[in-house]
Design a protein around this motif. Sequence first.
Motif, PDB file in Angstrom:
ATOM      1  N   ALA A  29      18.521 -36.673  25.240  1.00 42.76           N
ATOM      2  CA  ALA A  29      18.465 -37.251  26.721  1.00 42.76           C
ATOM      3  C   ALA A  29      18.820 -38.784  26.695  1.00 42.76           C
ATOM      4  N   LYS A  30      19.981 -38.845  27.859  1.00 43.07           N
ATOM      5  CA  LYS A  30      20.120 -40.425  27.837  1.00 43.07           C
ATOM      6  C   LYS A  30      19.158 -40.863  28.734  1.00 43.07           C
ATOM      7  N   ARG A  31      18.556 -40.213  29.916  1.00 39.61           N
ATOM      8  CA  ARG A  31      17.660 -40.833  30.849  1.00 39.61           C
ATOM      9  C   ARG A  31      16.563 -39.825  30.979  1.00 39.61           C
ATOM     10  N   PRO A  32      15.545 -39.640  30.093  1.00 42.57           N
ATOM     11  CA  PRO A  32      14.316 -38.999  30.310  1.00 42.57           C
ATOM     12  C   PRO A  32      13.318 -39.301  31.112  1.00 42.57           C
ATOM     13  N   LEU A  33      12.533 -38.804  31.562  1.00 43.57           N
ATOM     14  CA  LEU A  33      11.351 -39.117  32.670  1.00 43.57           C
ATOM     15  C   LEU A  33      10.215 -38.076  32.022  1.00 43.57           C
ATOM     16  N   HIS A  91      12.394 -36.929  45.036  1.00 41.16           N
ATOM     17  CA  HIS A  91      13.442 -37.748  44.770  1.00 41.16           C
ATOM     18  C   HIS A  91      14.538 -37.321  43.571  1.00 41.16           C
ATOM     19  N   LEU A  92      14.065 -36.398  42.762  1.00 37.91           N
ATOM     20  CA  LEU A  92      14.547 -36.045  41.633  1.00 37.91           C
ATOM     21  C   LEU A  92      15.695 -34.935  42.187  1.00 37.91           C
ATOM     22  N   TYR A 106      17.658 -39.335  36.503  1.00 35.47           N
ATOM     23  CA  TYR A 106      17.349 -38.587  34.894  1.00 35.47           C
ATOM     24  C   TYR A 106      17.909 -37.334  34.660  1.00 35.47           C
ATOM     25  N   ASP A 107      18.237 -37.271  33.492  1.00 31.72           N
ATOM     26  CA  ASP A 107      18.726 -36.091  32.932  1.00 31.72           C
ATOM     27  C   ASP A 107      17.797 -35.102  32.318  1.00 31.72           C
ATOM     28  N   LEU A 108      16.606 -35.544  32.036  1.00 31.03           N
ATOM     29  CA  LEU A 108      15.632 -34.764  31.439  1.00 31.03           C
ATOM     30  C   LEU A 108      14.268 -35.130  31.875  1.00 31.03           C
ATOM     31  N   PRO A 131      20.849 -29.268  40.028  1.00 26.45           N
ATOM     32  CA  PRO A 131      21.179 -28.659  38.724  1.00 26.45           C
ATOM     33  C   PRO A 131      21.725 -29.720  37.639  1.00 26.45           C
ATOM     34  N   HIS A 132      21.677 -31.055  37.979  1.00 26.24           N
ATOM     35  CA  HIS A 132      22.141 -32.224  37.556  1.00 26.24           C
ATOM     36  C   HIS A 132      20.836 -32.631  36.362  1.00 26.24           C
ATOM     37  N   ILE A 133      19.664 -31.967  36.650  1.00 26.06           N
ATOM     38  CA  ILE A 133      18.599 -32.260  35.804  1.00 26.06           C
ATOM     39  C   ILE A 133      18.181 -31.250  34.876  1.00 26.06           C
TER      40      ILE A 133
END
Length: 170
Positions: A29-33, A91-92, A106-108, A131-133
Amino acid sequence: MSAWNPALSCANEAQVWPSKMAALTIKQAKRPLFIMGSLLNEIPQDITDKSLKIVKKKKIPVIATGGSNLALDRSNFKPAKTMGVIEIINHLKNPNWKGLDGKGNYDLVCFIGVPYYLGSQGLSTLKNFAPHIKTMTLCRFMHPNADMSCPNVGYEDWLVWLDEVARYLD
């Protein structure tokens, strides 16, 4: 004759993720949360500590929801933000949201400790409207609305699974 319940009838067919695959997904993951919920206050502290071990290895920002700050305080951990789980889900959903740090969405998104009924609805919302997450749950019970989920396991097996995820992140 009883009504068809997809949560009960497809649990054996749903794809669950072994710890190695969960760790690989977090690594890539490039931008996990990480979203931590109120159930962390009701379960033994070692689950919070094991979750934070995963968070710290990848330097994942954490959002504390539902009073999970209590469990995080006991581990001397300060989350990036405290926010309601419904608010963060809203928000997500927005692909243009700039995230907590202003660098983008975020991506994940990993969940742990969010009550099942609330997590299930939030995951369903993200599945259908974001669908982007990709979503992952590290909870003890399988979430059919998550993209990746821990299998239904006993408490001791859950501890081992979380330890393995952290170990595979090295």
